[in-house]
Design an enzyme around this catalytic site. Structure first.
Site, PDB file in Angstrom:
ATOM      1  N   HIS A  86       0.837  -1.211   0.000  1.00 39.44           N
ATOM      2  CA  HIS A  86       0.000   0.000   0.000  1.00 39.44           C
ATOM      3  C   HIS A  86       0.864   1.251   0.000  1.00 39.44           C
ATOM      4  CE1 HIS A  86       0.208   0.795   4.464  1.00 39.44           C
ATOM      5  NE2 HIS A  86       0.315  -0.514   4.543  1.00 39.44           N
ATOM      6  N   ASP A  88      -0.414   4.280   0.564  1.00 36.93           N
ATOM      7  CA  ASP A  88      -0.949   5.301   1.478  1.00 36.93           C
ATOM      8  C   ASP A  88      -0.299   5.162   2.845  1.00 36.93           C
ATOM      9  OD1 ASP A  88      -2.364   2.830   1.952  1.00 36.93           O
ATOM     10  OD2 ASP A  88      -3.839   3.942   3.126  1.00 36.93           O
ATOM     11  N   ASP A 119       5.997   1.345   6.820  1.00 34.40           N
ATOM     12  CA  ASP A 119       4.571   0.996   6.625  1.00 34.40           C
ATOM     13  C   ASP A 119       3.956   1.909   5.579  1.00 34.40           C
ATOM     14  OD1 ASP A 119       1.972   0.103   6.945  1.00 34.40           O
ATOM     15  OD2 ASP A 119       1.702   0.930   8.947  1.00 34.40           O
ATOM     16  N   GLU A 153      -5.365   1.363   2.444  1.00 38.79           N
ATOM     17  CA  GLU A 153      -5.247   0.321   3.457  1.00 38.79           C
ATOM     18  C   GLU A 153      -5.384   0.900   4.855  1.00 38.79           C
ATOM     19  OE1 GLU A 153      -3.232  -2.559   6.243  1.00 38.79           O
ATOM     20  OE2 GLU A 153      -2.796  -0.458   5.888  1.00 38.79           O
ATOM     21  N   GLU A 154      -4.782   2.077   5.052  1.00 40.16           N
ATOM     22  CA  GLU A 154      -4.764   2.681   6.391  1.00 40.16           C
ATOM     23  C   GLU A 154      -6.093   3.326   6.763  1.00 40.16           C
ATOM     24  OE1 GLU A 154      -2.489   1.956   8.249  1.00 40.16           O
ATOM     25  OE2 GLU A 154      -0.535   1.986   7.297  1.00 40.16           O
ATOM     26  N   ASP A 180       4.533  -6.278   4.708  1.00 37.90           N
ATOM     27  CA  ASP A 180       3.923  -5.187   5.477  1.00 37.90           C
ATOM     28  C   ASP A 180       3.886  -5.590   6.954  1.00 37.90           C
ATOM     29  OD1 ASP A 180       2.700  -2.720   5.836  1.00 37.90           O
ATOM     30  OD2 ASP A 180       0.690  -3.441   5.359  1.00 37.90           O
ATOM     31  N   HIS A 427       2.677   4.154  12.566  1.00 36.31           N
ATOM     32  CA  HIS A 427       1.494   4.877  13.076  1.00 36.31           C
ATOM     33  C   HIS A 427       1.868   5.874  14.188  1.00 36.31           C
ATOM     34  CE1 HIS A 427      -1.676   1.763  11.536  1.00 36.31           C
ATOM     35  NE2 HIS A 427      -0.595   1.779  10.767  1.00 36.31           N
TER      36      HIS A 427
HETATM   37  N1  BES Z   1       1.443  -2.722   8.361  1.00 32.46           N
HETATM   38  C1  BES Z   1       0.247  -2.664   9.122  1.00 32.46           C
HETATM   39  C2  BES Z   1      -0.174  -4.012   9.669  1.00 32.46           C
HETATM   40  C3  BES Z   1       0.675  -4.473  10.812  1.00 32.46           C
HETATM   41  C4  BES Z   1       0.755  -3.715  11.959  1.00 32.46           C
HETATM   42  C5  BES Z   1       1.365  -5.640  10.735  1.00 32.46           C
HETATM   43  C6  BES Z   1       1.515  -4.130  13.025  1.00 32.46           C
HETATM   44  C7  BES Z   1       2.119  -6.061  11.792  1.00 32.46           C
HETATM   45  C8  BES Z   1       2.214  -5.303  12.936  1.00 32.46           C
HETATM   46  C9  BES Z   1      -0.887  -2.129   8.281  1.00 32.46           C
HETATM   47  O1  BES Z   1      -0.493  -1.082   7.443  1.00 32.46           O
HETATM   48  C10 BES Z   1      -1.931  -1.538   9.208  1.00 32.46           C
HETATM   49  O2  BES Z   1      -1.619  -0.648   9.928  1.00 32.46           O
HETATM   50  N2  BES Z   1      -3.152  -2.037   9.158  1.00 32.46           N
HETATM   51  C11 BES Z   1      -4.236  -1.465   9.882  1.00 32.46           C
HETATM   52  C12 BES Z   1      -5.490  -1.970   9.253  1.00 32.46           C
HETATM   53  C13 BES Z   1      -6.728  -1.275   9.718  1.00 32.46           C
HETATM   54  C14 BES Z   1      -6.746   0.180   9.394  1.00 32.46           C
HETATM   55  C15 BES Z   1      -7.927  -1.958   9.110  1.00 32.46           C
HETATM   56  C16 BES Z   1      -4.140  -1.823  11.347  1.00 32.46           C
HETATM   57  O3  BES Z   1      -3.715  -2.931  11.698  1.00 32.46           O
HETATM   58  O4  BES Z   1      -4.497  -0.975  12.157  1.00 32.46           O
HETATM   59 ZN    ZN Z   2      -0.269   0.691   8.880  1.00 30.09          ZN
END
Ligand code: BES
Ligand code: ZN
Length: 454
Positions: A86, A88, A119, A153-154, A180, A427
């Site tokens: 992603h 974004d 990320d 995605e975010e 990711d 984040h």
């Molecule tokens: N890269 C992350 C997912 C992730 C976070 C994997 C921590 C391993 C450890 C992904 O970009 C993400 O932040 N996903 C969101 C999805 C949500 C907005 C539906 C998340 O997990 O908060």
């Molecule tokens: Zn993320």
């Protein structure tokens, strides 16, 4: 042949860093409409990067943010890898905690600091640079490749689900590669085999018709600020166990083998404290930190508001209050069903004298990916060669919502080959990506392209 590739990667390190920094300069925050132009620019940057390595690429307009698709010439009798990522990124606030501006990448001690570094722009760009080496050197890539890169995605966007569900032939493949997630730690690469799901909720409480003088009316009508606290306080007990009836009913419990495998990773709560800045661990009683982090469902307030929070005192009974609450889910919990249980429970415990509205903002299914696929063997070997030591199996607490849909619609195994670190501050302020992870990630993908074809 691989020596030639490695040599090319070594010689082009500076160029690869320069390009990544350009990519990271684009503030492609998907959840803030004022950044829609930046989203478009990041989509275009991604598209051009594909064209520059000879792939056929298109920007696919949607009702939300655009998707970027690319593919090599698809030769018969070859395996096909689909890469997902992603472009974004998350918002940057609180901006004052950044040591340098989030969209002006800064390199210090071999670490790039920028939003999206880990990320996921930095991770997804490794695949493009690995492929570039083959293409520029005229080395045959022994697999067909496809890329699908999304821009929401975010933000919990739906477009990629719709696209995948309506275009399974276009995305047809033998395996999906997703970078990711993270290594286990700086010394230990890892392959992730499970991601958590999510049910993201908002609670809105409405009380009196306007903010009231707290002397004149305090204690005579319900106070939404007090009510939201009362509601939140009843969602979990003091030992961290969620109190929503039925919440744990369909949880896939950790078996002894999995518990032992977590145990063997020797995770220390000192690392937890260091990575989080917390003073100690806390969570559901009877489980270790890794079990809580990877294998147990959780519930957390993500945001909370009511009344006056500016400087000094203002004496009011606020008219409204609200909270955002996320529940991270494990296999086999169903997000819609959990959202329903949450709503019913909140409605039931809300006292008389206020109106409460509970909304389900978005959700994702928890996933397990197979550990015994052929592609997993190739992925493990590629990581070992790329990062210089054998990877361990981990799970993650985060979610990548599209992974479940890929498994269902494309009927192909997903390989979660993460190149970040658990303390990359994703984040959070000062997100980072270590150059070593960038370079070794590129190498890993370069090996994977070769091994997957064998
Ligand atoms: N890269 C992350 C997912 C992730 C976070 C994997 C921590 C391993 C450890 C992904 O970009 C993400 O932040 N996903 C969101 C999805 C949500 C907005 C539906 C998340 O997990 O908060
Ligand atoms: Zn993320």
């Amino acid at each position: 042949m691989i020596d030639k590739i490695l040599n090319y990667l070594e010689e082009n390190k500076d160029q690869h860093v320069k390009e990544l920094c350009e990519y990271l300069s684009i503030p492609s925050i998907s959840s803030i409409p004022a950044h829609d132009n930046d989203i478009m620019e990041a989509a275009r940057f991604t598209h051009k990067a594909f064209e520059a390595i000879g792939l056929t690429s298109e920007i696919i307009e949607t009702d939300g943010h655009p998707l970027v698709y690319a593919q090599s010439e698809q030769l018969p009798d070859r395996k096909t890898l689909l890469f997902y990522g992603h472009y974004d990124v998350q918002p940057v606030d609180p901006i004052e905690l950044w040591e340098s501006p989030p969209f002006e990448p800064r390199i210090e001690n071999e670490i790039i600091y920028a939003r999206g570094g880990s990320d996921d722009k930095g991770q997804l760009y490794t695949h493009i640079k690995a492929l570039e080496a083959y293409v520029k050197l005229g080395v045959d890539v022994p697999v067909n490749v496809k890329f699908i890169i999304e821009g929401e995605e975010e933000a919990g966007g739906e477009e990629i689900y719709k696209f995948t569900e309506s275009n399974p032939e276009k995305l047809a493949c033998d395996a999906v590669i997703v970078s990711d997630t993270s290594l286990y730690n700086e010394e230990t690469p890892a392959i992730c085999y499970s991601l958590k799901g999510l049910a993201y909720m908002q609670i809105d409480v409405k009380g009196p018709g306007m903010d009231l003088h707290s002397g004149s009316f305090g204690g005579t009508v319900q106070n939404p600020g007090n009510v939201i606290c009362e509601i939140i306080s009843r969602l979990k007990d003091g030992s961290g166990r969620v109190q929503i009836p039925g919440f744990y009913d369909s949880v896939l419990e950790l078996d002894d083998a999995e518990k032992a495998s977590f145990e063997s990773l020797n995770y220390s709560d000192e690392v937890l404290c260091k990575d989080t800045g917390a003073s100690g661990p806390f969570g559901e009683e009877g489980f270790t930190t890794l079990e809580r982090m990877w294998g147990r469902p959780t519930l957390d307030v993500n945001g909370l508001w009511s009344g006056y929070s500016g400087e000094g005192a203002k004496t009011i009974v606020p008219a409204t209050a609200g909270a955002k609450v996320s529940m991270r889910l494990v296999p086999n919990q169903n997000p819609e069903q959990i959202a329903e249980l949450f709503s019913k429970f909140v409605e039931k415990i809300t006292p008389d004298g206020v109106e409460v509205k509970v909304s389900y903002l978005h959700g994702a299914q928890a996933v397990m990916v197979p550990r015994d696929s052929e592609m997993m063997q190739a992925g493990m070997k590629a990581m070992e060669l790329g990062f210089g030591s054998k990877p361990v199996f981990i799970r993650e607490g985060g979610s990548i919502p599209i992974v479940g849909t890929f498994q269902d619609c494309l009927k192909a195994p997903v390989l979660l080959l993460g190149y970040g670190l658990p303390n990359d501050n994703i984040h959070s302020p000062n997100e980072k990506f270590h150059l070593r992870n960038y370079f070794d990630g590129i190498k890993t993908t370069a090996y994977l392209l070769k091994l997957a074809g064998e």
